[in-house]
Design an enzyme around this catalytic site. Structure first.
Site, PDB file in Angstrom:
ATOM      1  N   CYS A  39       0.833  -1.200   0.000  1.00  0.00           N
ATOM      2  CA  CYS A  39       0.000   0.000   0.000  1.00  0.00           C
ATOM      3  C   CYS A  39       0.867   1.249   0.000  1.00  0.00           C
ATOM      4  O   CYS A  39       1.783   1.376   0.815  1.00  0.00           O
ATOM      5  CB  CYS A  39      -0.911   0.034   1.226  1.00  0.00           C
ATOM      6  SG  CYS A  39      -2.156  -1.247   1.236  1.00  0.00           S
ATOM      7  N   VAL A  40       0.557   2.165  -0.879  1.00  0.00           N
ATOM      8  CA  VAL A  40       1.318   3.400  -0.986  1.00  0.00           C
ATOM      9  C   VAL A  40       0.841   4.402   0.037  1.00  0.00           C
ATOM     10  O   VAL A  40      -0.288   4.527   0.337  1.00  0.00           O
ATOM     11  CB  VAL A  40       1.195   3.997  -2.409  1.00  0.00           C
ATOM     12  CG1 VAL A  40       1.997   5.277  -2.527  1.00  0.00           C
ATOM     13  CG2 VAL A  40       1.629   2.992  -3.421  1.00  0.00           C
TER      14      VAL A  40
END
Length: 103
Positions: free
Chosen positions: A102-103
């Site tokens: 996840c960014v």
């Protein structure tokens, strides 16, 4: 590291709001984090959350695909339960670390 109060309990959180200690997590804390994310938790949400906690606390990494193959919910259902960024929101509510994917 910041502190936040959920359900009357002070917990340490990252700058993104993830609990730094998954042992501080309770269902009551999950409900309050979910409210911040605009989600009202149901039994199905908790099934997914418990799956996430079990897997991550055993050292397994999660993906949306993993959850979609869990037998609890399919990928489309996962997006419906946690709209927008399902893995980010679900792990945050579950009180575990933000997944590296996840960014």
């Amino acid at each position: 590291m910041a502190e936040k109060v959920f359900a009357g309990v002070t917990v340490n959180v990252t700058e993104d709001g993830y609990l730094t200690d998954p042992n501080q997590w309770t269902k009551e804390i999950a409900v309050e984090i979910a409210k911040e994310e605009g989600i009202e938790l149901t039994d199905k949400h908790f099934e997914v959350i418990n799956f996430i906690r079990e897997k991550t606390l055993n050292g397994e990494s999660l993906t949306i695909r993993t959850i979609g193959k869990s037998g609890i919910v399919d990928t489309k259902g996962f997006y419906q339960l946690f709209p927008g960024a399902p893995l980010k929101k679900a792990t945050k509510i579950a009180g575990v670390a933000k997944p590296s994917s996840c960014v």
